[in-house]
Design an enzyme around this catalytic site. Sequence first.
Site, PDB file in Angstrom:
ATOM      1  N   CYS A 164      29.896-103.557 -62.178  1.00 25.12           N
ATOM      2  CA  CYS A 164      29.536-105.116 -62.395  1.00 25.12           C
ATOM      3  C   CYS A 164      28.565-104.958 -64.239  1.00 25.12           C
ATOM      4  CB  CYS A 164      28.229-105.110 -61.641  1.00 25.12           C
ATOM      5  SG  CYS A 164      27.840-106.898 -61.913  1.00 25.12           S
ATOM      6  N   CYS A 213      35.241-107.885 -66.073  1.00 24.93           N
ATOM      7  CA  CYS A 213      34.098-108.078 -64.594  1.00 24.93           C
ATOM      8  C   CYS A 213      35.046-107.315 -63.572  1.00 24.93           C
ATOM      9  CB  CYS A 213      33.905-109.455 -63.938  1.00 24.93           C
ATOM     10  SG  CYS A 213      33.036-109.998 -62.524  1.00 24.93           S
TER      11      CYS A 213
END
Length: 218
Positions: free
Chosen positions: A70, A177
């Site tokens: 992440c 992402c």
Amino acid sequence: MHVGVFDSGIGGEAVAARLRELLPQAHVVTAHDHPNVPYGSRSEDEVYRLTKQAIQPLLSARCAVIVLACNTATAAAIDRLRVDYPNTAFVGLEPMVKPASTLSASKTIVVCATPATLLSQRYQRLKRDWTAGITVIEPDCSVWAEIIETRRADQVDLDPVIRAVQREAADVVVLACTHYHWIKLQVESAVGSHVTVLEPSDAIAAQIRRITSAIRGH
């Protein structure tokens, strides 16, 4: 060897699946924080607190390496987690700004990232260090993670990315992402074969190999 993969939502599953292909000798386990996804609009302190809480199952499983799959969690939490847990190797994700800048012939790149990642000191440092003479386009992707998390990936609006490629001659797109990994094929189809789309799964695997080799060497 146990390798943990954490992401706020389903993005980590894509990373874990790729790592299982690339590192068949490793036992890859995952953890997530679905109740609090997405992280991209939260403060750094909040992201750190949520990430520390969510990785506890991976620490309990004695993972030698934990991947923060992440970009937002990496930017907000990885330095503090390394202090909190000095006996665990943490591998983070950063937007692939350096390779994108190196690859770009047109000197124009697109970085698709959450608002928190774009505002982070890590990302700003990457831009400062690697994008001299490079135009960096940052389209509004603020709702992408939530759309993908709720299994509506086909509804992601790629028009801002397509416009950047067509109007600004961008020739590299960075998916910054892990949720966006699920739409890599959609992005590649939308921008055309002359545009390179980057995501870091292979680079993560290479880093894990280096870490595990060092651990075995001790």
